[in-house]
Design a protein around this motif. Structure first.
Motif, PDB file in Angstrom:
ATOM      1  N   GLU A   1       0.853  -1.188   0.000  1.00 40.87           N
ATOM      2  CA  GLU A   1       0.000   0.000   0.000  1.00 40.87           C
ATOM      3  C   GLU A   1       0.884   1.231   0.000  1.00 40.87           C
ATOM      4  O   GLU A   1       2.034   1.180   0.451  1.00 40.87           O
ATOM      5  CB  GLU A   1      -0.931  -0.002   1.212  1.00 40.87           C
ATOM      6  CG  GLU A   1      -0.253  -0.170   2.550  1.00 40.87           C
ATOM      7  CD  GLU A   1      -1.274  -0.239   3.697  1.00 40.87           C
ATOM      8  OE1 GLU A   1      -1.963   0.760   3.931  1.00 40.87           O
ATOM      9  OE2 GLU A   1      -1.368  -1.295   4.336  1.00 40.87           O
ATOM     10  N   GLY A   2       0.358   2.313  -0.545  1.00 46.58           N
ATOM     11  CA  GLY A   2       1.124   3.550  -0.580  1.00 46.58           C
ATOM     12  C   GLY A   2       0.434   4.574  -1.446  1.00 46.58           C
ATOM     13  O   GLY A   2      -0.621   4.289  -2.021  1.00 46.58           O
ATOM     14  N   PRO A   3       1.012   5.767  -1.564  1.00 49.09           N
ATOM     15  CA  PRO A   3       0.433   6.783  -2.442  1.00 49.09           C
ATOM     16  C   PRO A   3       0.396   6.245  -3.871  1.00 49.09           C
ATOM     17  O   PRO A   3       1.314   5.531  -4.283  1.00 49.09           O
ATOM     18  CB  PRO A   3       1.419   7.956  -2.339  1.00 49.09           C
ATOM     19  CG  PRO A   3       2.225   7.693  -1.105  1.00 49.09           C
ATOM     20  CD  PRO A   3       2.261   6.214  -0.921  1.00 49.09           C
ATOM     21  N   PRO A   4      -0.665   6.538  -4.627  1.00 51.45           N
ATOM     22  CA  PRO A   4      -0.821   5.911  -5.943  1.00 51.45           C
ATOM     23  C   PRO A   4       0.346   6.164  -6.889  1.00 51.45           C
ATOM     24  O   PRO A   4       0.780   5.246  -7.582  1.00 51.45           O
ATOM     25  CB  PRO A   4      -2.127   6.516  -6.480  1.00 51.45           C
ATOM     26  CG  PRO A   4      -2.487   7.614  -5.563  1.00 51.45           C
ATOM     27  CD  PRO A   4      -1.804   7.390  -4.276  1.00 51.45           C
ATOM     28  N   ALA A   5       0.883   7.372  -6.903  1.00 52.42           N
ATOM     29  CA  ALA A   5       1.966   7.680  -7.856  1.00 52.42           C
ATOM     30  C   ALA A   5       3.148   6.750  -7.612  1.00 52.42           C
ATOM     31  O   ALA A   5       3.765   6.221  -8.541  1.00 52.42           O
ATOM     32  CB  ALA A   5       2.386   9.141  -7.729  1.00 52.42           C
ATOM     33  N   GLU A   6       3.426   6.536  -6.324  1.00 50.74           N
ATOM     34  CA  GLU A   6       4.540   5.676  -5.925  1.00 50.74           C
ATOM     35  C   GLU A   6       4.261   4.228  -6.331  1.00 50.74           C
ATOM     36  O   GLU A   6       5.131   3.527  -6.845  1.00 50.74           O
ATOM     37  CB  GLU A   6       4.651   5.770  -4.402  1.00 50.74           C
ATOM     38  CG  GLU A   6       6.006   5.536  -3.822  1.00 50.74           C
ATOM     39  CD  GLU A   6       5.967   5.917  -2.343  1.00 50.74           C
ATOM     40  OE1 GLU A   6       5.896   4.999  -1.509  1.00 50.74           O
ATOM     41  OE2 GLU A   6       5.958   7.129  -2.030  1.00 50.74           O
TER      42      GLU A   6
ATOM     43  N   ALA B   1       6.052  -0.284  -7.953  1.00 53.45           N
ATOM     44  CA  ALA B   1       5.442  -1.377  -7.189  1.00 53.45           C
ATOM     45  C   ALA B   1       6.548  -2.339  -6.741  1.00 53.45           C
ATOM     46  O   ALA B   1       7.429  -2.685  -7.522  1.00 53.45           O
ATOM     47  CB  ALA B   1       4.416  -2.100  -8.047  1.00 53.45           C
ATOM     48  N   GLN B   2       6.484  -2.743  -5.480  1.00 55.20           N
ATOM     49  CA  GLN B   2       7.552  -3.557  -4.899  1.00 55.20           C
ATOM     50  C   GLN B   2       7.407  -5.040  -5.217  1.00 55.20           C
ATOM     51  O   GLN B   2       8.359  -5.687  -5.613  1.00 55.20           O
ATOM     52  CB  GLN B   2       7.564  -3.387  -3.368  1.00 55.20           C
ATOM     53  CG  GLN B   2       7.817  -1.951  -2.905  1.00 55.20           C
ATOM     54  CD  GLN B   2       9.168  -1.417  -3.350  1.00 55.20           C
ATOM     55  OE1 GLN B   2      10.194  -2.051  -3.167  1.00 55.20           O
ATOM     56  NE2 GLN B   2       9.157  -0.245  -3.979  1.00 55.20           N
ATOM     57  N   SER B   3       6.184  -5.573  -5.031  1.00 55.70           N
ATOM     58  CA  SER B   3       6.020  -7.021  -5.162  1.00 55.70           C
ATOM     59  C   SER B   3       5.786  -7.397  -6.617  1.00 55.70           C
ATOM     60  O   SER B   3       5.297  -6.598  -7.418  1.00 55.70           O
ATOM     61  CB  SER B   3       4.826  -7.478  -4.329  1.00 55.70           C
ATOM     62  OG  SER B   3       3.654  -6.887  -4.854  1.00 55.70           O
TER      63      SER B   3
ATOM     64  N   PHE C   1       0.246  -6.557 -12.052  1.00 55.50           N
ATOM     65  CA  PHE C   1      -1.040  -5.855 -12.078  1.00 55.50           C
ATOM     66  C   PHE C   1      -0.883  -4.496 -12.754  1.00 55.50           C
ATOM     67  O   PHE C   1      -1.652  -4.124 -13.639  1.00 55.50           O
ATOM     68  CB  PHE C   1      -1.543  -5.700 -10.640  1.00 55.50           C
ATOM     69  CG  PHE C   1      -2.841  -4.957 -10.508  1.00 55.50           C
ATOM     70  CD1 PHE C   1      -4.055  -5.605 -10.731  1.00 55.50           C
ATOM     71  CD2 PHE C   1      -2.862  -3.627 -10.131  1.00 55.50           C
ATOM     72  CE1 PHE C   1      -5.263  -4.925 -10.594  1.00 55.50           C
ATOM     73  CE2 PHE C   1      -4.064  -2.941  -9.992  1.00 55.50           C
ATOM     74  CZ  PHE C   1      -5.260  -3.592 -10.221  1.00 55.50           C
ATOM     75  N   VAL C   2       0.149  -3.766 -12.375  1.00 62.99           N
ATOM     76  CA  VAL C   2       0.403  -2.443 -12.954  1.00 62.99           C
ATOM     77  C   VAL C   2       0.687  -2.566 -14.452  1.00 62.99           C
ATOM     78  O   VAL C   2       0.145  -1.811 -15.263  1.00 62.99           O
ATOM     79  CB  VAL C   2       1.571  -1.730 -12.215  1.00 62.99           C
ATOM     80  CG1 VAL C   2       1.992  -0.477 -12.963  1.00 62.99           C
ATOM     81  CG2 VAL C   2       1.151  -1.383 -10.788  1.00 62.99           C
ATOM     82  N   ASP C   3       1.513  -3.541 -14.831  1.00 57.36           N
ATOM     83  CA  ASP C   3       1.825  -3.744 -16.249  1.00 57.36           C
ATOM     84  C   ASP C   3       0.567  -4.004 -17.069  1.00 57.36           C
ATOM     85  O   ASP C   3       0.377  -3.436 -18.132  1.00 57.36           O
ATOM     86  CB  ASP C   3       2.760  -4.959 -16.440  1.00 57.36           C
ATOM     87  CG  ASP C   3       4.188  -4.610 -16.070  1.00 57.36           C
ATOM     88  OD1 ASP C   3       4.474  -3.403 -15.895  1.00 57.36           O
ATOM     89  OD2 ASP C   3       5.013  -5.534 -15.943  1.00 57.36           O
TER      90      ASP C   3
END
Length: 246
Positions: A221-226, A231-233, A239-241
């Protein structure tokens, strides 16, 4: 629990038969915070929302809302009256006019005088941009208009928290924006909101924190831009891709 947190989830587990949907979720929601809950289908997002307002009862763990435990019993309906819930389907009463749909709960549940409730209902229709539809029936409205009525109906109870469960996923693309615009205004006015959505443009623009849930757990979890940039995991990156190349 600190006073600024409106909602706290601690160690929430929920299974349906052998299907573990939530496997130990912890989340604190500050007053006025807008959180988007994202993740693949079947990851427990909707179940988590339904636990927050007591539509589902966790197998283990505790939820508090505004300092009170969310659990079955006599206090639950009073507590639920303070939480607005907007679903994927609009759930409007087809045989009642738009205004009557909005007036029903405040008069029945809160005992608000009918005239006052109608005045307020008309103001809310104005706020969601469909004042002229007050005396029409839901079937005469587009999906986007019906969903805006559903939002107005939830707001008529003066909730402290608004839950949105994929509010635009049943809508045609040209109607999505009109519903997101209403939600955007609500967020700007300081409403505390938990939103399950695939609309990542909305998340990026409006939410304070993006919570990514997968396999019944909050993975990050974190601010959306970050989140979008970094994305760490692995699951979150996949998911982002997908979203970015969608």
């Amino acid at each position: 629990m600190s006073d600024q947190n409106l909602v706290e989830l601690q160690g929430i587990h929920k299974a349906f038969g052998d299907n573990v949907v939530l496997a130990g979720v912890d989340l604190s929601v500050a007053r006025g915070e807008v959180i988007v809950i994202a993740g693949p289908s079947g990851s427990g997002k909707s179940t988590m929302l339904r636990c927050v307002n007591g539509l589902e009862t966790p197998d283990r763990g505790e939820i508090t809302f505004d300092g009170r435990p969310v659990k079955p019993g006599k206090g639950l309906s009073a507590l639920r009256a303070e939480i607005g819930f907007v679903f994927q389907q609009f759930h409007l009463f087809p045989h009642m006019s738009v205004l009557d749909n909005i007036v029903l709960a405040p008069t029945k549940v809160k005992g608000v005088a009918r005239d006052a409730a109608r005045t307020r209902g008309q103001e809310l229709l104005e706020r969601v941009g469909i004042a002229e539809k007050a005396h029409q029936f839901p079937a005469e409205l587009s999906g986007g208009q019906q969903q805006r009525v559903a939002i107005a109906r939830a707001l008529a109870m003066d909730p402290k928290l608004m839950l949105f469960d994929e509010p635009t996923s049943a809508l045609d693309p040209e109607m999505i924006r009109e519903v997101l615009d209403v939600m955007r205004d609500l967020a700007r006015e300081g409403m505390t909101m938990l939103v399950v959505t695939h609309e990542m443009g909305f998340a990026r623009e409006v939410c304070d924190r993006l919570v990514f849930i997968d396999g019944g757990l909050i993975v990050e979890e974190g601010p959306p831009a970050e989140f979008f940039a970094n994305a760490q995991s692995e699951r979150a990156r996949e998911f982002v891709d997908k979203i970015i190349h969608h």
